[in-house]
Design a protein around this motif. Structure first.
Motif, mmCIF file in Angstrom:
data_model
loop_
_atom_site.group_PDB
_atom_site.id
_atom_site.type_symbol
_atom_site.label_atom_id
_atom_site.label_comp_id
_atom_site.label_asym_id
_atom_site.label_seq_id
_atom_site.Cartn_x
_atom_site.Cartn_y
_atom_site.Cartn_z
ATOM 1 N N GLN A 64 -1.393 11.451 -2.375
ATOM 2 C CA GLN A 64 -2.431 10.969 -3.292
ATOM 3 C C GLN A 64 -2.724 9.489 -3.112
ATOM 4 O O GLN A 64 -1.824 8.698 -2.874
ATOM 5 C CB GLN A 64 -1.977 11.189 -4.730
ATOM 6 C CG GLN A 64 -2.105 12.629 -5.146
ATOM 7 C CD GLN A 64 -1.690 12.816 -6.594
ATOM 8 O OE1 GLN A 64 -1.164 11.908 -7.211
ATOM 9 N NE2 GLN A 64 -1.939 13.989 -7.093
ATOM 10 N N ASP A 65 -4.006 9.173 -3.258
ATOM 11 C CA ASP A 65 -4.391 7.766 -3.262
ATOM 12 C C ASP A 65 -3.923 7.130 -4.551
ATOM 13 O O ASP A 65 -3.745 7.800 -5.556
ATOM 14 C CB ASP A 65 -5.922 7.653 -3.181
ATOM 15 C CG ASP A 65 -6.384 7.605 -1.743
ATOM 16 O OD1 ASP A 65 -5.521 7.508 -0.867
ATOM 17 O OD2 ASP A 65 -7.604 7.672 -1.526
ATOM 18 N N LYS A 66 -3.762 5.828 -4.525
ATOM 19 C CA LYS A 66 -3.404 5.135 -5.748
ATOM 20 C C LYS A 66 -4.580 5.178 -6.720
ATOM 21 O O LYS A 66 -5.711 4.892 -6.349
ATOM 22 C CB LYS A 66 -3.064 3.678 -5.432
ATOM 23 C CG LYS A 66 -1.682 3.519 -4.846
ATOM 24 C CD LYS A 66 -1.393 2.053 -4.638
ATOM 25 C CE LYS A 66 -0.024 1.818 -4.064
ATOM 26 N NZ LYS A 66 1.048 1.988 -5.023
ATOM 27 N N ASN A 67 -4.302 5.555 -7.948
ATOM 28 C CA ASN A 67 -5.329 5.607 -8.971
ATOM 29 C C ASN A 67 -5.351 4.248 -9.693
ATOM 30 O O ASN A 67 -4.530 4.001 -10.548
ATOM 31 C CB ASN A 67 -4.992 6.754 -9.928
ATOM 32 C CG ASN A 67 -5.930 6.816 -11.102
ATOM 33 O OD1 ASN A 67 -7.018 6.229 -11.061
ATOM 34 N ND2 ASN A 67 -5.533 7.490 -12.150
ATOM 35 N N ARG A 68 -6.266 3.407 -9.264
ATOM 36 C CA ARG A 68 -6.306 2.054 -9.823
ATOM 37 C C ARG A 68 -7.718 1.677 -10.225
ATOM 38 O O ARG A 68 -8.699 2.151 -9.637
ATOM 39 C CB ARG A 68 -5.803 1.029 -8.796
ATOM 40 C CG ARG A 68 -4.335 1.152 -8.429
ATOM 41 C CD ARG A 68 -3.419 0.846 -9.609
ATOM 42 N NE ARG A 68 -2.052 0.686 -9.190
ATOM 43 C CZ ARG A 68 -1.139 1.658 -9.139
ATOM 44 N NH1 ARG A 68 -1.463 2.894 -9.484
ATOM 45 N NH2 ARG A 68 0.090 1.406 -8.731
ATOM 46 N N LEU A 69 -7.812 0.812 -11.231
ATOM 47 C CA LEU A 69 -9.109 0.284 -11.645
ATOM 48 C C LEU A 69 -9.713 -0.522 -10.491
ATOM 49 O O LEU A 69 -8.972 -1.171 -9.736
ATOM 50 C CB LEU A 69 -8.937 -0.630 -12.858
ATOM 51 C CG LEU A 69 -8.394 0.037 -14.125
ATOM 52 C CD1 LEU A 69 -8.044 -1.025 -15.169
ATOM 53 C CD2 LEU A 69 -9.413 1.024 -14.690
ATOM 54 N N LYS A 83 0.823 -1.226 0.000
ATOM 55 C CA LYS A 83 0.000 0.000 0.000
ATOM 56 C C LYS A 83 0.849 1.264 0.000
ATOM 57 O O LYS A 83 0.475 2.259 -0.606
ATOM 58 C CB LYS A 83 -0.902 0.010 1.237
ATOM 59 C CG LYS A 83 -2.147 -0.823 1.058
ATOM 60 C CD LYS A 83 -3.110 -0.533 2.197
ATOM 61 C CE LYS A 83 -4.006 -1.724 2.443
ATOM 62 N NZ LYS A 83 -4.421 -1.867 3.820
ATOM 63 N N ASP A 109 3.829 11.233 -0.538
ATOM 64 C CA ASP A 109 2.837 11.582 -1.549
ATOM 65 C C ASP A 109 1.451 11.327 -0.972
ATOM 66 O O ASP A 109 1.099 10.189 -0.684
ATOM 67 C CB ASP A 109 3.089 10.719 -2.784
ATOM 68 C CG ASP A 109 2.168 11.075 -3.933
ATOM 69 O OD1 ASP A 109 1.163 11.774 -3.689
ATOM 70 O OD2 ASP A 109 2.452 10.656 -5.049
ATOM 71 N N LYS A 157 4.988 3.814 -3.620
ATOM 72 C CA LYS A 157 4.535 4.702 -4.683
ATOM 73 C C LYS A 157 5.752 5.124 -5.469
ATOM 74 O O LYS A 157 6.853 5.123 -4.914
ATOM 75 C CB LYS A 157 3.900 5.968 -4.092
ATOM 76 C CG LYS A 157 2.556 5.710 -3.510
ATOM 77 C CD LYS A 157 1.973 6.937 -2.877
ATOM 78 C CE LYS A 157 0.590 6.572 -2.355
ATOM 79 N NZ LYS A 157 0.085 7.479 -1.374
#
Ligand SMILES: Cc1cc2nc3c(=O)[nH]c(=O)nc-3n(C[C@H](O)[C@H](O)[C@H](O)COP(=O)(O)O)c2cc1C
Length: 171
Positions: free
Chosen positions: A154-159, A8, A152, A11
């Protein structure tokens, strides 16, 4: 840090603190890469550890001038010693095997509080020339390594899972 936490928190890091990374820590994460699985246990992975600032700068230039590569105190150039073997499924073996080792390495780095970024946009001929890499060795990734400058947020940008997982068949 437990494995899921490392997954998690990992990044891509493109800003690094001006702090050295201990050789023992680099060896520890390389030890994690060494334990990755590979087809037929072929272990084609090879790693060139670069600390020299001029060499790091040359690598950054060869990587489409991505300057952050040179800003990391360590650059790990991830290679494969290979004869271009193809697996029975038709896929080239070395990119699969070396990628697994690199993922182990990136997760181990995250567990040590270190940042990495897989840099795939590089000129392989130039990288080979800079590091005197011989014929029969392919460069798979250039990996800057260091303590991250900023966490960072930001949340992970994932499908979402339901977009990538099929049950029983593709239908
Ligand atoms: C094969 C590959 C090539 C990549 N090449 C670059 C690159 O040249 N430069 C860069 O800044 N990031 C590069 N990345 C990092 C991706 O942009 C990043 O992994 C993706 O946006 C997901 O973000 P995350 O790593 O923070 O989760 C690469 C990643 C992979 C797996």
């Amino acid at each position: 840090m437990d494995l899921y936490e490392a997954i998690k928190t990992r990044k891509s890091v493109r800003r690094f603190q001006n702090l050295p990374v201990e050789e023992s820590t680099v060896n520890k994460i390389l030890g994690a890469a060494r334990l990755a699985p590979s087809a037929n246990n072929s272990q084609e992975w090879r790693f060139v550890i670069v600390r020299n600032p001029e060499t790091r700068k040359a690598l950054a230039d060869a990587a489409s001038r991505q300057d952050f590569v040179a800003e990391a105190p360590v650059v790990i150039v991830c290679c494969a010693e290979t004869e271009g073997e193809v697996m029975r499924n038709g896929l080239l073996r070395y990119p699969v095997d070396v990628t697994l080792a690199i993922d182990h390495l990136m997760l181990a780095a995250a567990a040590e509080g270190l940042g990495t970024c897989w840099v795939g946009a590089f000129n392989p001929g130039r990288v080979k020339a800079i590091l005197d890499i011989p014929k029969g060795v392919e460069v798979v990734a250039v990996l800057p390594l260091g303590y991250p400058e900023y966490p960072d947020p930001q949340d992970k940008n994932r499908l979402p899972l339901d977009r990538i997982v099929y049950s029983e068949s593709w239908k």
